[in-house]
Design a protein around this motif. Structure first.
Motif, PDB file in Angstrom:
ATOM      1  N   ASP A 252       0.845  -1.194   0.000  1.00  0.00           N
ATOM      2  CA  ASP A 252       0.000   0.000   0.000  1.00  0.00           C
ATOM      3  C   ASP A 252       0.878   1.242   0.000  1.00  0.00           C
ATOM      4  O   ASP A 252       2.103   1.163   0.168  1.00  0.00           O
ATOM      5  CB  ASP A 252      -1.012   0.004   1.162  1.00  0.00           C
ATOM      6  CG  ASP A 252      -0.380   0.316   2.507  1.00  0.00           C
ATOM      7  OD1 ASP A 252       0.868   0.383   2.603  1.00  0.00           O
ATOM      8  OD2 ASP A 252      -1.128   0.502   3.487  1.00  0.00           O
ATOM      9  N   ARG A 254       1.565   5.122   1.525  1.00  0.00           N
ATOM     10  CA  ARG A 254       1.287   6.139   2.539  1.00  0.00           C
ATOM     11  C   ARG A 254       1.488   7.513   1.880  1.00  0.00           C
ATOM     12  O   ARG A 254       2.604   7.888   1.523  1.00  0.00           O
ATOM     13  CB  ARG A 254       2.207   5.968   3.745  1.00  0.00           C
ATOM     14  CG  ARG A 254       2.227   7.141   4.741  1.00  0.00           C
ATOM     15  CD  ARG A 254       0.885   7.559   5.274  1.00  0.00           C
ATOM     16  NE  ARG A 254       0.163   6.546   6.004  1.00  0.00           N
ATOM     17  CZ  ARG A 254       0.303   6.309   7.313  1.00  0.00           C
ATOM     18  NH1 ARG A 254       1.177   6.998   8.016  1.00  0.00           N
ATOM     19  NH2 ARG A 254      -0.437   5.389   7.897  1.00  0.00           N
ATOM     20  N   TYR A 256       1.068  11.587   2.165  1.00  0.00           N
ATOM     21  CA  TYR A 256       0.998  12.648   3.176  1.00  0.00           C
ATOM     22  C   TYR A 256       0.190  13.832   2.638  1.00  0.00           C
ATOM     23  O   TYR A 256       0.547  14.434   1.620  1.00  0.00           O
ATOM     24  CB  TYR A 256       2.410  13.092   3.583  1.00  0.00           C
ATOM     25  CG  TYR A 256       3.169  11.989   4.295  1.00  0.00           C
ATOM     26  CD1 TYR A 256       2.820  11.594   5.584  1.00  0.00           C
ATOM     27  CD2 TYR A 256       4.212  11.310   3.659  1.00  0.00           C
ATOM     28  CE1 TYR A 256       3.489  10.573   6.236  1.00  0.00           C
ATOM     29  CE2 TYR A 256       4.893  10.288   4.299  1.00  0.00           C
ATOM     30  CZ  TYR A 256       4.529   9.930   5.590  1.00  0.00           C
ATOM     31  OH  TYR A 256       5.200   8.904   6.225  1.00  0.00           O
ATOM     32  N   GLY A 273       6.494   9.854  -0.591  1.00  0.00           N
ATOM     33  CA  GLY A 273       5.767   9.134   0.445  1.00  0.00           C
ATOM     34  C   GLY A 273       6.407   7.779   0.632  1.00  0.00           C
ATOM     35  O   GLY A 273       7.559   7.569   0.254  1.00  0.00           O
ATOM     36  N   ARG A 276       4.718   0.443   1.345  1.00  0.00           N
ATOM     37  CA  ARG A 276       4.934  -0.551   2.394  1.00  0.00           C
ATOM     38  C   ARG A 276       4.453  -1.920   1.923  1.00  0.00           C
ATOM     39  O   ARG A 276       3.275  -2.092   1.578  1.00  0.00           O
ATOM     40  CB  ARG A 276       4.211  -0.114   3.668  1.00  0.00           C
ATOM     41  CG  ARG A 276       4.656   1.285   4.117  1.00  0.00           C
ATOM     42  CD  ARG A 276       3.785   1.864   5.183  1.00  0.00           C
ATOM     43  NE  ARG A 276       2.376   1.885   4.820  1.00  0.00           N
ATOM     44  CZ  ARG A 276       1.423   2.385   5.608  1.00  0.00           C
ATOM     45  NH1 ARG A 276       1.740   2.909   6.777  1.00  0.00           N
ATOM     46  NH2 ARG A 276       0.162   2.380   5.218  1.00  0.00           N
ATOM     47  N   ASN A 298       1.083  -3.215   7.053  1.00  0.00           N
ATOM     48  CA  ASN A 298       1.564  -2.337   8.116  1.00  0.00           C
ATOM     49  C   ASN A 298       3.017  -2.664   8.479  1.00  0.00           C
ATOM     50  O   ASN A 298       3.360  -3.828   8.728  1.00  0.00           O
ATOM     51  CB  ASN A 298       0.717  -2.487   9.385  1.00  0.00           C
ATOM     52  CG  ASN A 298      -0.762  -2.312   9.107  1.00  0.00           C
ATOM     53  OD1 ASN A 298      -1.373  -3.129   8.439  1.00  0.00           O
ATOM     54  ND2 ASN A 298      -1.327  -1.232   9.614  1.00  0.00           N
ATOM     55  N   GLY A 379      -2.368  11.058   7.109  1.00  0.00           N
ATOM     56  CA  GLY A 379      -1.719   9.964   6.392  1.00  0.00           C
ATOM     57  C   GLY A 379      -2.774   9.139   5.685  1.00  0.00           C
ATOM     58  O   GLY A 379      -3.543   8.431   6.331  1.00  0.00           O
ATOM     59  N   ASP A 381      -3.880   6.065   3.434  1.00  0.00           N
ATOM     60  CA  ASP A 381      -3.399   4.753   2.995  1.00  0.00           C
ATOM     61  C   ASP A 381      -4.185   4.338   1.751  1.00  0.00           C
ATOM     62  O   ASP A 381      -5.415   4.220   1.787  1.00  0.00           O
ATOM     63  CB  ASP A 381      -3.573   3.721   4.104  1.00  0.00           C
ATOM     64  CG  ASP A 381      -2.629   3.975   5.271  1.00  0.00           C
ATOM     65  OD1 ASP A 381      -1.676   4.750   5.091  1.00  0.00           O
ATOM     66  OD2 ASP A 381      -2.855   3.421   6.360  1.00  0.00           O
ATOM     67  N   ASN A 396      -5.247   8.460   8.561  1.00  0.00           N
ATOM     68  CA  ASN A 396      -4.686   8.609   9.898  1.00  0.00           C
ATOM     69  C   ASN A 396      -4.556  10.086  10.244  1.00  0.00           C
ATOM     70  O   ASN A 396      -3.980  10.857   9.467  1.00  0.00           O
ATOM     71  CB  ASN A 396      -3.303   7.954   9.968  1.00  0.00           C
ATOM     72  CG  ASN A 396      -3.371   6.452   9.746  1.00  0.00           C
ATOM     73  OD1 ASN A 396      -3.617   5.686  10.658  1.00  0.00           O
ATOM     74  ND2 ASN A 396      -3.172   6.038   8.492  1.00  0.00           N
ATOM     75  N   PRO A 399      -0.376  10.419  11.631  1.00  0.00           N
ATOM     76  CA  PRO A 399       0.467   9.459  10.906  1.00  0.00           C
ATOM     77  C   PRO A 399       1.831   9.332  11.570  1.00  0.00           C
ATOM     78  O   PRO A 399       2.383  10.318  12.062  1.00  0.00           O
ATOM     79  CB  PRO A 399       0.581  10.077   9.507  1.00  0.00           C
ATOM     80  CG  PRO A 399       0.310  11.533   9.695  1.00  0.00           C
ATOM     81  CD  PRO A 399      -0.681  11.611  10.816  1.00  0.00           C
TER      82      PRO A 399
END
Length: 601
Positions: A252, A254, A256, A273, A276, A298, A379, A381, A396, A399
């Motif tokens: 995924d 992340r 910002y 960014g 992950r 995660n 954040g 996702d 988030n 984040p």
């Protein structure tokens, strides 16, 4: 999501003697020789050593505005720069409020600009801390900034995010809001979930999430009704079972997202960014559903896998965490149009922020003294499916800014530095810091000045109010109608446009996605129209190809009569003389003509 090691806040809790001119106790531990004292044992190995003081570029402490009579903002530097010291009378105002969730990378960045830790409750300029209950925002003074808006949990909590996106989908149509998986919130939606479950295929998968958790805690993928957890509340979503894979692994993004203001709405995306990866190869087998290393991306989950590989090179496509720019480079080499994906992500971000807009604006007006006091980093996702369509997974409101690798330090360090410059921290007057906090209804901001208008109300206040009403009450507005909002600019209009252009000039590696010259298409998604959103989108549409011309016009209007308050407010502009208004041929030199006043009313 952000928890610092025990005792970390004590290492940053020194405070400079009020009467001293020493620099022995900066936030990040910046000594007079320029070396940075690392505040966390965990970061010693991963933070690259800063260059020697004599090699660093010296930068001025303040950034001048593009416009006359507008106060400068505090400069935040990169790790290879030094910031000059302000005179003691100004430098002693540089106070930062610390709390247990203030990330190291924020502490180090504000420390380079000679901020000190504030031990008092009311003498600080900035704080990076917890979200608060809305009424607590009343305590934030006019010269202070907190990194949250009241009500932002309306997209920060998983259950509220889906509820608000579903509401937008029902109001605006599935075609515009088709970027999130089918979602149900239990116990309210248990019957709807059962119906969807029974109508689905036999091998369907669902992902179950607690509504207010982080770091992958409590998340599981299920395929039987009997596996549904008994605890409530609960978010249940249709699992995106065909993700785009790289090296056989799902991942995924992340992203910002930074919001500086909700009225007018100003939204920025950081151009880099994190990507992950799950640490085990993806499998659609039902037997694999219990393996979190296969199905969750995660970092806090996958770092526990012995096969997890870190990545210290922001340009390299290796390991289980990449830079976003590295992903775009990888996809481009594969013949993928990565720019088209980025445009779709921007569309998702704008629409999601708009979903929170009515709640946040209502609470800001109720509890926040002036718009300056709030800003927020989100954040987002995002996951790409097998067709490279982006889907939003969650948002988030805190984040993670932990920087435990050179890759994290590089991306998050630059992002926080650019964010703080974009935020536009202004030195207050000594008197405003020393004075007792005002009640929530008392402020030197323009918004309060309008609320507490003198009686009888000035002609300009009435004219501004009529102009706003005129542009908000049209039943079927078109572009020709909206474009006329720039024909006559009130002082309030100029203040907003000056703020918007000044802020844009400090954006660094952030990209502003709202307002832009194409933002008019998004105005219909707002629950209620906002005058300043119309104003700034029309300004962008008119001047995006000729920024210089627009800036020169604003500078001229500022010179005509735009005047700032005592070091922080742009102006009590509503009380300016009539001659300050931009004149058109239909307007007399001493202000609005009767014709125009009639048109506005």
């Amino acid at each position: 999501e952000e928890e610092l090691p025990d005792g970390l806040e004590e290492s940053c809790s020194q405070e400079e003697d009020e009467d001293s001119d020493s620099d022995a106790s900066s936030v990040a531990g910046v000594s007079s020789s320029g070396s940075v004292a690392l505040v966390s044992r965990n970061c010693i190995e991963c933070l690259a050593q800063p260059t020697e003081a004599q090699e660093k570029v010296l930068k001025p402490a303040l950034v001048c505005s593009l416009f006359p009579n507008v106060p400068p903002t505090i400069y935040f530097s990169t790790r290879d720069e030094r910031v000059e010291k302000l005179p003691w009378e100004q430098r002693k105002l540089l106070r930062w409020k610390m709390c247990t969730v203030t990330p190291n990378i924020v502490k180090q960045t504000v420390g380079r600009s000679h901020f000190r830790v504030s031990k008092k409750s009311n003498d600080w300029l900035g704080c990076w801390g917890h979200h608060m209950k809305s009424p607590s925002f009343r305590a934030i003074r006019e010269h202070q900034k907190l990194n949250h808006f009241p009500g932002s949990f309306q997209i920060g909590r998983k259950d509220r995010l889906w509820r608000n996106l579903l509401k937008m989908q029902a109001r605006c149509g599935k075609k515009e809001f088709n970027f999130f998986p089918q979602s149900f919130i239990l116990p309210q939606d248990i019957k709807l979930l059962r119906k969807a479950w029974e109508e689905g295929a036999s091998r369907q998968k669902w992902i179950v999430k607690p509504p207010a958790s982080a770091r992958g805690i409590g998340i599981q993928v299920i395929h039987k009704w009997s596996q549904l957890p008994k605890r409530r509340p609960l978010l249940v979503q249709r699992y995106l079972h065909k993700p785009y894979l790289i090296g056989g692994k799902k991942f995924d993004l992340r992203i910002y997202v930074y919001v500086t203001c909700y009225d007018p709405l100003r939204v920025y995306l950081f151009k880099d960014g994190l990507v992950r990866f799950a640490s085990c190869k993806y499998s659609s087998s039902m037997k694999s559903l219990s393996n979190k290393f296969v199905h969750l991306t995660n970092y806090s989950v996958n770092k526990k896998n012995t096969e997890y590989k870190s990545n210290s090179d922001e340009t390299a496509c290796q390991g289980h965490k990449w830079a976003l720019k590295a992903l775009w480079s990888y996809l481009t080499q594969k013949g993928v149009n990565s720019e088209a994906i980025w445009e779709k992500i921007k569309d998702i971000v704008i629409k999601t922020i708009i979903a929170s807009e009515p709640y946040v604006n209502s609470l800001v007006k109720m509890y926040v003294r002036r718009p300056y006091c709030c800003h927020e980093l989100f954040g987002f996702d995002i996951m790409l499916d097998e067709n490279l369509k982006p889907w939003i997974l969650e948002v988030n409101i805190s984040p993670s800014l932990h920087s435990n690798s050179p890759l994290d330090v590089s991306i998050k360090g630059q992002m926080i530095r650019d964010l703080l410059n974009l935020a536009g921290f202004v030195l207050p007057s000594t008197d405003s810091v020393a004075s007792r906090p005002q009640t929530s209804g008392s402020t030197c901001s323009l918004g309060s000045a309008l609320k507490e208008k003198p009686k009888p109300a000035s002609e300009h206040f009435i004219a501004e109010k009529m102009k706003k009403a005129y542009y908000l009450t049209q039943k079927i507005p078109d572009q020709d109608f909206y474009s006329s909002v720039l024909d006559i600019l009130t002082p309030d209009d100029v203040r907003i446009l000056v703020e918007t252009e000044d802020e844009y000039s400090r954006r660094g590696q952030f990209e502003r996605v709202f307002p832009t010259h194409i933002s008019m298409r998004y105005l219909r998604f707002f629950e209620q129209p906002r005058y300043f959103n119309i104003l700034v989108t029309q300004w962008e549409l008119k001047y995006y190809l000729n920024k210089h011309k627009g800036l020169e016009l604003l500078k001229n209007w500022c010179v005509k009569g735009y005047h700032t308050g005592a070091g922080m407010d742009l102006a009590q502009t509503w009380s300016l003389p009539k001659s300050f208004f931009l004149q058109k041929s239909s307007v007399q030199s001493n202000g609005f003509s009767k014709l125009e006043l009639g048109r506005l009313g």
